[in-house]
Design a protein around this motif. Structure first.
Motif, PDB file in Angstrom:
ATOM      1  N   ILE A  58       0.776  -1.262   0.070  1.00 50.69           N
ATOM      2  CA  ILE A  58      -0.102   0.154  -0.143  1.00 50.69           C
ATOM      3  C   ILE A  58       1.091   1.265  -0.095  1.00 50.69           C
ATOM      4  O   ILE A  58       0.577   2.312  -0.646  1.00 50.69           O
ATOM      5  N   LEU A  59       2.048   1.060   0.893  1.00 52.81           N
ATOM      6  CA  LEU A  59       2.961   2.333   0.810  1.00 52.81           C
ATOM      7  C   LEU A  59       3.311   2.718  -0.590  1.00 52.81           C
ATOM      8  O   LEU A  59       3.440   3.833  -1.111  1.00 52.81           O
ATOM      9  N   GLN A  82       2.175   1.660  -3.517  1.00 51.89           N
ATOM     10  CA  GLN A  82       0.831   2.158  -4.390  1.00 51.89           C
ATOM     11  C   GLN A  82       0.514   3.744  -4.289  1.00 51.89           C
ATOM     12  O   GLN A  82       0.318   4.254  -5.008  1.00 51.89           O
ATOM     13  N   SER A  83       0.599   4.103  -2.850  1.00 55.57           N
ATOM     14  CA  SER A  83       0.188   5.538  -2.384  1.00 55.57           C
ATOM     15  C   SER A  83       1.409   6.518  -3.036  1.00 55.57           C
ATOM     16  O   SER A  83       1.086   7.693  -3.149  1.00 55.57           O
ATOM     17  N   SER A 110       3.595   7.771  -1.140  1.00 56.90           N
ATOM     18  CA  SER A 110       3.894   8.286  -0.062  1.00 56.90           C
ATOM     19  C   SER A 110       5.250   8.234   0.629  1.00 56.90           C
ATOM     20  O   SER A 110       6.047   7.076   0.614  1.00 56.90           O
ATOM     21  N   ALA A 112      -4.309   2.537   4.813  1.00 58.41           N
ATOM     22  CA  ALA A 112      -4.817   3.550   3.804  1.00 58.41           C
ATOM     23  C   ALA A 112      -5.197   4.828   4.566  1.00 58.41           C
ATOM     24  O   ALA A 112      -5.174   5.942   3.997  1.00 58.41           O
ATOM     25  N   ILE A 152      -2.545   6.778   5.894  1.00 58.68           N
ATOM     26  CA  ILE A 152      -1.827   7.549   4.697  1.00 58.68           C
ATOM     27  C   ILE A 152      -2.523   8.585   4.194  1.00 58.68           C
ATOM     28  O   ILE A 152      -2.109   9.739   3.720  1.00 58.68           O
ATOM     29  N   GLY A 153      -3.717   8.709   4.350  1.00 64.19           N
ATOM     30  CA  GLY A 153      -4.870   9.362   3.909  1.00 64.19           C
ATOM     31  C   GLY A 153      -4.487  11.007   4.792  1.00 64.19           C
ATOM     32  O   GLY A 153      -4.628  12.008   4.214  1.00 64.19           O
ATOM     33  N   GLU A 159      -1.042  12.282   3.544  1.00 64.70           N
ATOM     34  CA  GLU A 159      -1.112  12.818   2.165  1.00 64.70           C
ATOM     35  C   GLU A 159      -2.236  13.937   2.174  1.00 64.70           C
ATOM     36  O   GLU A 159      -2.452  14.561   1.341  1.00 64.70           O
ATOM     37  N   TYR A 211      -9.230   9.790   0.743  1.00 64.64           N
ATOM     38  CA  TYR A 211      -8.038   9.314   0.287  1.00 64.64           C
ATOM     39  C   TYR A 211      -7.937   7.919   0.294  1.00 64.64           C
ATOM     40  O   TYR A 211      -7.652   7.302  -0.660  1.00 64.64           O
ATOM     41  N   ALA A 212      -8.189   7.200   1.416  1.00 61.10           N
ATOM     42  CA  ALA A 212      -7.921   5.855   1.621  1.00 61.10           C
ATOM     43  C   ALA A 212      -8.926   5.156   0.424  1.00 61.10           C
ATOM     44  O   ALA A 212      -8.352   4.134   0.215  1.00 61.10           O
ATOM     45  N   LEU A 221      -7.175   4.389  -2.480  1.00 60.55           N
ATOM     46  CA  LEU A 221      -5.997   3.167  -2.434  1.00 60.55           C
ATOM     47  C   LEU A 221      -6.281   1.632  -2.383  1.00 60.55           C
ATOM     48  O   LEU A 221      -5.668   0.685  -2.536  1.00 60.55           O
TER      49      LEU A 221
END
Length: 149
Positions: free
Chosen positions: A13-14, A16-17, A19, A76, A79-80, A83, A117-118, A121
């Motif tokens: 996921i990291l 993919q993002s 970030s 996710a 991460i939202g 970001e 945001y999530a 992802l």
């Protein structure tokens, strides 16, 4: 679940993002909240609390069958936060807010931004599961606003 599987989910996921956020894995959240993850704005670090996420998964779904997906969705979401280009401004508004209701509305907006945001992802087929998790996650924010309003 082995940490290797957890790290694989997190890494996927990291990447993919895109970030640059740092990620740490811990067992338990050190406070009295029921937090599966925490984003630290100052250090640009996400900490995932694995045992807390397991407990949440059991509470929401009464089983661990969905744990990997649950973990991915929680990560996710964090991460939202990392970001969210509005986060610094929202934090400042929250600190300057003159009343509790306004602070609670801003807190809800911060959470909704992270969930929006999530959603980008997480694969479409997991969105119904994600909607359930979002509902549980946002419920205390809506309840706090109803009590305050």
């Amino acid at each position: 679940m082995k940490n290797l599987q957890i790290e694989k989910i997190v890494d996927q996921i990291l990447v993919q993002s895109g970030s640059s956020v740092k990620v740490e894995l811990e067992d338990f959240f050190p406070g009295d909240r029921f937090a599966g993850g925490k984003y630290n704005f100052g250090s640009h670090t996400i900490t995932l609390y694995i045992e807390e996420i397991k407990a949440q998964c059991l509470q929401v779904f009464s089983s661990m069958d969905q744990f990997e997906d649950y973990l991915a969705i929680v990560f996710a979401h964090e991460i939202g936060h990392a970001e969210d280009c509005e986060l610094a401004e929202l934090i400042q508004k929250m600190e300057e807010a003159g009343n509790d209701v306004l602070r609670k509305r801003i807190a809800l907006q911060i959470e909704r931004n992270a969930w929006d945001y999530a959603r980008m992802l997480i694969s479409q087929d997991l969105h119904p599961l994600m909607d359930t998790i979002i509902s549980y996650s946002l419920e205390p924010y809506y309840e706090a606003l109803e009590v305050s309003a």
